[in-house]
Design a protein around this motif. Structure first.
Motif, PDB file in Angstrom:
ATOM      1  N   LEU A  14       0.817  -1.208   0.000  1.00 21.42           N
ATOM      2  CA  LEU A  14       0.000   0.000   0.000  1.00 21.42           C
ATOM      3  C   LEU A  14       0.855   1.263   0.000  1.00 21.42           C
ATOM      4  O   LEU A  14       0.333   2.356  -0.194  1.00 21.42           O
ATOM      5  CB  LEU A  14      -0.906   0.011   1.228  1.00 21.42           C
ATOM      6  N   ALA A  15       2.140   1.102   0.253  1.00 23.15           N
ATOM      7  CA  ALA A  15       3.029   2.261   0.347  1.00 23.15           C
ATOM      8  C   ALA A  15       4.404   1.933  -0.199  1.00 23.15           C
ATOM      9  O   ALA A  15       4.820   0.773  -0.222  1.00 23.15           O
ATOM     10  CB  ALA A  15       3.146   2.722   1.802  1.00 23.15           C
ATOM     11  N   GLY A  16       5.109   2.968  -0.633  1.00 25.94           N
ATOM     12  CA  GLY A  16       6.482   2.809  -1.085  1.00 25.94           C
ATOM     13  C   GLY A  16       6.597   2.564  -2.574  1.00 25.94           C
ATOM     14  O   GLY A  16       5.604   2.332  -3.272  1.00 25.94           O
ATOM     15  N   PRO A  17       7.817   2.614  -3.084  1.00 25.53           N
ATOM     16  CA  PRO A  17       8.053   2.479  -4.520  1.00 25.53           C
ATOM     17  C   PRO A  17       7.923   1.040  -5.007  1.00 25.53           C
ATOM     18  O   PRO A  17       7.875   0.098  -4.214  1.00 25.53           O
ATOM     19  CB  PRO A  17       9.500   2.959  -4.668  1.00 25.53           C
ATOM     20  N   LEU A  18       7.866   0.903  -6.305  1.00 25.41           N
ATOM     21  CA  LEU A  18       7.972  -0.398  -6.957  1.00 25.41           C
ATOM     22  C   LEU A  18       9.438  -0.616  -7.288  1.00 25.41           C
ATOM     23  O   LEU A  18      10.087   0.277  -7.841  1.00 25.41           O
ATOM     24  CB  LEU A  18       7.145  -0.413  -8.242  1.00 25.41           C
ATOM     25  N   VAL A  19       9.973  -1.772  -6.948  1.00 23.49           N
ATOM     26  CA  VAL A  19      11.365  -2.085  -7.244  1.00 23.49           C
ATOM     27  C   VAL A  19      11.429  -3.413  -7.984  1.00 23.49           C
ATOM     28  O   VAL A  19      10.891  -4.421  -7.520  1.00 23.49           O
ATOM     29  CB  VAL A  19      12.213  -2.175  -5.960  1.00 23.49           C
ATOM     30  N   THR A  20      12.040  -3.422  -9.142  1.00 23.44           N
ATOM     31  CA  THR A  20      12.256  -4.669  -9.872  1.00 23.44           C
ATOM     32  C   THR A  20      13.740  -4.814 -10.194  1.00 23.44           C
ATOM     33  O   THR A  20      14.493  -3.840 -10.189  1.00 23.44           O
ATOM     34  CB  THR A  20      11.460  -4.723 -11.185  1.00 23.44           C
ATOM     35  N   ASN A  21      14.125  -6.036 -10.479  1.00 23.58           N
ATOM     36  CA  ASN A  21      15.509  -6.311 -10.842  1.00 23.58           C
ATOM     37  C   ASN A  21      15.527  -7.287 -11.999  1.00 23.58           C
ATOM     38  O   ASN A  21      14.661  -8.155 -12.117  1.00 23.58           O
ATOM     39  CB  ASN A  21      16.266  -6.897  -9.646  1.00 23.58           C
ATOM     40  N   GLY A  22      16.519  -7.143 -12.843  1.00 24.65           N
ATOM     41  CA  GLY A  22      16.749  -8.099 -13.906  1.00 24.65           C
ATOM     42  C   GLY A  22      18.181  -8.582 -13.840  1.00 24.65           C
ATOM     43  O   GLY A  22      19.087  -7.810 -13.506  1.00 24.65           O
ATOM     44  N   VAL A  23      18.399  -9.856 -14.124  1.00 21.99           N
ATOM     45  CA  VAL A  23      19.756 -10.396 -14.135  1.00 21.99           C
ATOM     46  C   VAL A  23      20.007 -11.160 -15.431  1.00 21.99           C
ATOM     47  O   VAL A  23      19.114 -11.781 -15.990  1.00 21.99           O
ATOM     48  CB  VAL A  23      20.029 -11.333 -12.927  1.00 21.99           C
ATOM     49  N   LEU A  24      21.239 -11.074 -15.877  1.00 20.84           N
ATOM     50  CA  LEU A  24      21.723 -11.872 -16.996  1.00 20.84           C
ATOM     51  C   LEU A  24      22.887 -12.693 -16.468  1.00 20.84           C
ATOM     52  O   LEU A  24      23.827 -12.134 -15.890  1.00 20.84           O
ATOM     53  CB  LEU A  24      22.182 -10.974 -18.139  1.00 20.84           C
ATOM     54  N   ILE A  25      22.832 -14.015 -16.652  1.00 22.44           N
ATOM     55  CA  ILE A  25      23.860 -14.906 -16.107  1.00 22.44           C
ATOM     56  C   ILE A  25      24.540 -15.639 -17.247  1.00 22.44           C
ATOM     57  O   ILE A  25      23.911 -16.393 -17.984  1.00 22.44           O
ATOM     58  CB  ILE A  25      23.243 -15.925 -15.127  1.00 22.44           C
ATOM     59  N   ARG A  26      25.844 -15.437 -17.396  1.00 24.45           N
ATOM     60  CA  ARG A  26      26.619 -16.102 -18.446  1.00 24.45           C
ATOM     61  C   ARG A  26      28.035 -16.384 -17.973  1.00 24.45           C
ATOM     62  O   ARG A  26      28.771 -15.438 -17.658  1.00 24.45           O
ATOM     63  CB  ARG A  26      26.671 -15.212 -19.695  1.00 24.45           C
ATOM     64  N   PRO A  27      28.465 -17.649 -17.961  1.00 25.34           N
ATOM     65  CA  PRO A  27      27.613 -18.837 -18.075  1.00 25.34           C
ATOM     66  C   PRO A  27      27.170 -19.315 -16.690  1.00 25.34           C
ATOM     67  O   PRO A  27      27.911 -19.169 -15.714  1.00 25.34           O
ATOM     68  CB  PRO A  27      28.543 -19.863 -18.736  1.00 25.34           C
ATOM     69  N   PHE A  28      26.009 -19.904 -16.619  1.00 27.32           N
ATOM     70  CA  PHE A  28      25.459 -20.366 -15.343  1.00 27.32           C
ATOM     71  C   PHE A  28      26.344 -21.439 -14.716  1.00 27.32           C
ATOM     72  O   PHE A  28      26.505 -21.508 -13.497  1.00 27.32           O
ATOM     73  CB  PHE A  28      24.043 -20.914 -15.563  1.00 27.32           C
ATOM     74  N   SER A  29      26.939 -22.284 -15.548  1.00 25.93           N
ATOM     75  CA  SER A  29      27.719 -23.431 -15.057  1.00 25.93           C
ATOM     76  C   SER A  29      28.935 -23.022 -14.232  1.00 25.93           C
ATOM     77  O   SER A  29      29.479 -23.827 -13.475  1.00 25.93           O
ATOM     78  CB  SER A  29      28.175 -24.310 -16.229  1.00 25.93           C
ATOM     79  N   THR A  30      29.366 -21.767 -14.350  1.00 24.58           N
ATOM     80  CA  THR A  30      30.558 -21.332 -13.615  1.00 24.58           C
ATOM     81  C   THR A  30      30.218 -20.683 -12.259  1.00 24.58           C
ATOM     82  O   THR A  30      31.125 -20.294 -11.528  1.00 24.58           O
ATOM     83  CB  THR A  30      31.373 -20.323 -14.447  1.00 24.58           C
TER      84      THR A  30
ATOM     85  N   PHE B  53       5.721  -2.580 -16.195  1.00 20.21           N
ATOM     86  CA  PHE B  53       6.266  -2.696 -17.547  1.00 20.21           C
ATOM     87  C   PHE B  53       7.399  -1.691 -17.769  1.00 20.21           C
ATOM     88  O   PHE B  53       8.417  -2.009 -18.398  1.00 20.21           O
ATOM     89  CB  PHE B  53       5.166  -2.489 -18.592  1.00 20.21           C
ATOM     90  N   MET B  54       7.232  -0.480 -17.259  1.00 24.52           N
ATOM     91  CA  MET B  54       8.276   0.532 -17.385  1.00 24.52           C
ATOM     92  C   MET B  54       9.562   0.068 -16.702  1.00 24.52           C
ATOM     93  O   MET B  54      10.660   0.212 -17.252  1.00 24.52           O
ATOM     94  CB  MET B  54       7.808   1.852 -16.748  1.00 24.52           C
ATOM     95  N   SER B  55       9.423  -0.490 -15.506  1.00 20.29           N
ATOM     96  CA  SER B  55      10.603  -0.932 -14.763  1.00 20.29           C
ATOM     97  C   SER B  55      11.298  -2.087 -15.468  1.00 20.29           C
ATOM     98  O   SER B  55      12.532  -2.145 -15.514  1.00 20.29           O
ATOM     99  CB  SER B  55      10.228  -1.323 -13.331  1.00 20.29           C
ATOM    100  N   PHE B  56      10.523  -3.010 -16.038  1.00 16.61           N
ATOM    101  CA  PHE B  56      11.111  -4.120 -16.786  1.00 16.61           C
ATOM    102  C   PHE B  56      11.908  -3.600 -17.977  1.00 16.61           C
ATOM    103  O   PHE B  56      13.019  -4.071 -18.261  1.00 16.61           O
ATOM    104  CB  PHE B  56      10.021  -5.077 -17.273  1.00 16.61           C
ATOM    105  N   GLN B  57      11.326  -2.649 -18.681  1.00 15.39           N
ATOM    106  CA  GLN B  57      12.024  -2.079 -19.836  1.00 15.39           C
ATOM    107  C   GLN B  57      13.302  -1.361 -19.418  1.00 15.39           C
ATOM    108  O   GLN B  57      14.329  -1.467 -20.093  1.00 15.39           O
ATOM    109  CB  GLN B  57      11.094  -1.118 -20.576  1.00 15.39           C
ATOM    110  N   ASN B  58      13.233  -0.651 -18.297  1.00 16.99           N
ATOM    111  CA  ASN B  58      14.444   0.006 -17.782  1.00 16.99           C
ATOM    112  C   ASN B  58      15.551  -1.008 -17.539  1.00 16.99           C
ATOM    113  O   ASN B  58      16.714  -0.786 -17.898  1.00 16.99           O
ATOM    114  CB  ASN B  58      14.130   0.740 -16.472  1.00 16.99           C
ATOM    115  N   ASN B  59      15.184  -2.122 -16.915  1.00 16.37           N
ATOM    116  CA  ASN B  59      16.186  -3.132 -16.581  1.00 16.37           C
ATOM    117  C   ASN B  59      16.819  -3.770 -17.812  1.00 16.37           C
ATOM    118  O   ASN B  59      18.034  -3.927 -17.879  1.00 16.37           O
ATOM    119  CB  ASN B  59      15.556  -4.225 -15.699  1.00 16.37           C
ATOM    120  N   ILE B  60      15.988  -4.135 -18.771  1.00 16.29           N
ATOM    121  CA  ILE B  60      16.535  -4.804 -19.946  1.00 16.29           C
ATOM    122  C   ILE B  60      17.405  -3.855 -20.762  1.00 16.29           C
ATOM    123  O   ILE B  60      18.450  -4.244 -21.300  1.00 16.29           O
ATOM    124  CB  ILE B  60      15.419  -5.434 -20.816  1.00 16.29           C
TER     125      ILE B  60
END
Length: 198
Positions: free
Chosen positions: A6-22, A77-84
């Motif tokens: 009900l209060a505070g900002p929306l916070v999203t994060n995006g990660v890119l992992i290359r390579p996962f095996s390491t 959607f705006m936050s997702f676009q910012n992250n990518i």
């Protein structure tokens, strides 16, 4: 992420992992649904990410003012676009697929293909990790707000609709960081615009 509070900002994060095996096995074993971790565990994982060159991370913070103006869905959607966009600016190789937690994809988005995954933070490592970082970041923001708006105890409930939070809203009315488009906050604005500014 903070879609429901009900209060505070929306916070999203995006990660890119290359390579996962390491990735270190110890680190991989720690990552799970952010709701199943405590604050110290989430903070530790977030700090570890900064030390792992295999992970490119981007966090987007959307203000309450923006949420109130355009709504929560468009804010997400705006936050997702910012992250990518931030991630693509950091890596030389193409980012071809965006995995999104939930059941919706970004409309009219041309930078990468998209796939929505319901309860993705329980199924996909990268989504779980992004959720941990987002929650750690948002919780810290709400703890800072708790010092400014002490009567609301944001450090306890982080802005979510807990019984305590509802009781405090009823007692003091909404403050400047409450999402006025969200019920029950909206009813206060409809009644008398009784908003606490400090």
């Amino acid at each position: 992420m903070g879609r429901g509070p009900l209060a505070g900002p929306l916070v999203t994060n995006g990660v890119l992992i290359r390579p996962f095996s390491t990735l270190p096995k110890k680190f991989v074993s720690l990552v799970k649904d952010s709701k199943k971790l405590n604050a110290k565990q989430r903070e530790y994982i977030t700090k570890m990410v900064k030390e792992l060159p295999q992970i490119v991370s981007s966090t987007s913070v959307i203000s309450v003012e923006t949420i109130n103006k355009i709504g929560i869905e468009k804010s997400i959607f705006m936050s997702f676009q910012n992250n990518i966009k931030k991630i693509k600016s950091k890596v030389k190789t193409p980012v071809n697929l965006l995995l999104i937690d939930g059941n919706k994809i970004i409309p009219n988005f041309q930078l990468a293909d998209q796939k929505s995954i319901i309860k993705g933070d329980n199924k996909i490592f990268a989504i779980a990790l992004a959720s941990i970082i987002a929650k750690d970041t948002r919780d810290k923001i709400m703890i800072r707000y708790a010092k400014q708006y002490q009567q609301y105890q944001f450090d306890v409930h982080k802005g979510y609709g807990t019984q305590l939070h509802f009781e405090l809203i009823k007692k003091y009315g909404p403050c400047a960081i409450h999402r006025k488009s969200f019920y029950p906050i909206s009813q206060y604005f409809l009644k008398d615009n009784n908003v606490q500014n400090n």
